[in-house]
Write an enzyme that holds these catalytic residues in place. Sequence first.
Site, PDB file in Angstrom:
ATOM      1  N   ASP A  44     -30.884  50.486 -40.868  1.00 14.85           N
ATOM      2  CA  ASP A  44     -30.970  51.946 -40.755  1.00 14.85           C
ATOM      3  C   ASP A  44     -32.096  52.364 -39.807  1.00 14.85           C
ATOM      4  O   ASP A  44     -32.242  53.545 -39.502  1.00 14.85           O
ATOM      5  CB  ASP A  44     -31.100  52.616 -42.132  1.00 14.85           C
ATOM      6  CG  ASP A  44     -32.364  52.252 -42.864  1.00 14.85           C
ATOM      7  OD1 ASP A  44     -33.072  51.329 -42.427  1.00 14.85           O
ATOM      8  OD2 ASP A  44     -32.651  52.916 -43.894  1.00 14.85           O
ATOM      9  N   SER A  45     -32.855  51.371 -39.281  1.00 13.19           N
ATOM     10  CA  SER A  45     -33.795  51.664 -38.192  1.00 13.19           C
ATOM     11  C   SER A  45     -33.049  52.198 -36.972  1.00 13.19           C
ATOM     12  O   SER A  45     -33.677  52.755 -36.074  1.00 13.19           O
ATOM     13  CB  SER A  45     -34.588  50.414 -37.811  1.00 13.19           C
ATOM     14  OG  SER A  45     -33.719  49.380 -37.401  1.00 13.19           O
ATOM     15  N   GLU A 115     -33.012  49.139 -50.360  1.00 16.18           N
ATOM     16  CA  GLU A 115     -34.462  49.040 -50.524  1.00 16.18           C
ATOM     17  C   GLU A 115     -34.904  49.252 -51.965  1.00 16.18           C
ATOM     18  O   GLU A 115     -34.377  50.127 -52.654  1.00 16.18           O
ATOM     19  CB  GLU A 115     -35.160  50.098 -49.640  1.00 16.18           C
ATOM     20  CG  GLU A 115     -34.962  49.885 -48.147  1.00 16.18           C
ATOM     21  CD  GLU A 115     -35.709  50.909 -47.300  1.00 16.18           C
ATOM     22  OE1 GLU A 115     -36.481  51.720 -47.856  1.00 16.18           O
ATOM     23  OE2 GLU A 115     -35.510  50.887 -46.069  1.00 16.18           O
ATOM     24  N   GLU A 182     -40.930  42.926 -46.084  1.00 14.42           N
ATOM     25  CA  GLU A 182     -41.454  43.674 -44.926  1.00 14.42           C
ATOM     26  C   GLU A 182     -42.921  44.011 -45.096  1.00 14.42           C
ATOM     27  O   GLU A 182     -43.321  44.624 -46.090  1.00 14.42           O
ATOM     28  CB  GLU A 182     -40.633  44.961 -44.718  1.00 14.42           C
ATOM     29  CG  GLU A 182     -41.170  45.806 -43.551  1.00 14.42           C
ATOM     30  CD  GLU A 182     -40.218  46.868 -43.031  1.00 14.42           C
ATOM     31  OE1 GLU A 182     -39.055  46.947 -43.505  1.00 14.42           O
ATOM     32  OE2 GLU A 182     -40.639  47.615 -42.129  1.00 14.42           O
TER      33      GLU A 182
HETATM   34  O1  KIV Z   1     -33.486  48.758 -40.635  1.00 11.75           O
HETATM   35  C1  KIV Z   1     -34.082  47.733 -40.247  1.00 11.75           C
HETATM   36  O2  KIV Z   1     -34.193  47.435 -39.046  1.00 11.75           O
HETATM   37  C2  KIV Z   1     -34.684  46.888 -41.258  1.00 11.75           C
HETATM   38  C3  KIV Z   1     -35.727  45.921 -40.798  1.00 11.75           C
HETATM   39  C4  KIV Z   1     -36.659  45.576 -41.883  1.00 11.75           C
HETATM   40  C5  KIV Z   1     -35.167  44.709 -40.160  1.00 11.75           C
HETATM   41  O3  KIV Z   1     -34.368  47.006 -42.411  1.00 11.75           O
HETATM   42 NA    NA Z   2     -33.631  49.107 -42.862  1.00 10.98          NA
END
Ligand code: KIV
Ligand code: NA
Length: 255
Positions: A44-45, A115, A182
């Site tokens: 979701d980044s 998460e 993370e």
């Molecule tokens: O959304 C993302 O890029 C992640 C990173 C921790 C890889 O969850």
């Molecule tokens: Na993410």
Amino acid sequence: MPVSIAQIQKWKHQKKPIAALTASDYAIAKLLDKAGVDMILVGDSLAMVALGYKNTLPVTLDDMIRHAQAVGRGVDNALLIVDMPFLSYQISAEEAMRSAGRIFKETDARGIKLEGGYPDMVETIRKLVQAGMPVMGHVGLTPQSVHRIGYRVQGGTPDTAEEILHQSKALVEAGIFALLLENIPADLATKITELIPVPTIGIGAGQGCDGQILVTHDVLGLSDWQPPFARKYVDLQSSITEVVKQYCQDVRTKS
Ligand code: KIV
Ligand code: NA
């Protein structure tokens, strides 16, 4: 044969490091896959690096599905995992089930990631796993909680380290197939990796994890900002700027 969940679990025990990267579009996904990356995450980044939002909160389930479909068309070999976006799984286990089900029905995802390791989330994950959906956990710095915890290192005190370790074990007990760590201290990540039976994939969590992941835009030097732990392998922002300037000049000089 495409990389399977069983395969990466075997690699943990063989101590063969797992190389993972993110993707949000077809072209890049295809390159990563052909280059031999083991796992591709539609993270979701993408809210930030592909859509230009300030954090990951605004991205919708429809957005994630759209991007996952594009990525899926480029992936033959890597294990394809898709992030569940903010508020698609927190309200209730029932809603999480519906959101996760859509990802599996509408994309080529072979796993999802969500998460948090609080008790409600652990129970939700248990239900998703029981319904047949492979889930990857994500603890430490969880960016969907940015307004509560910021982007700071997590688990830096004995109490918070203990909490993250406890969450990791609870998630394993609920049935996760892998765990993303993370931005936590390397010694904590190493300890979790040694104590749990499923692969850990680290980002800003040191060398002791079973695998590593980075955001591809950071690796390629395409991000506006990137965390200090994200190694930039090439500065494509500069290269692309140069190329585009050259192109504009060529057009304007009719060459
Ligand atoms: O959304 C993302 O890029 C992640 C990173 C921790 C890889 O969850
Ligand atoms: Na993410």
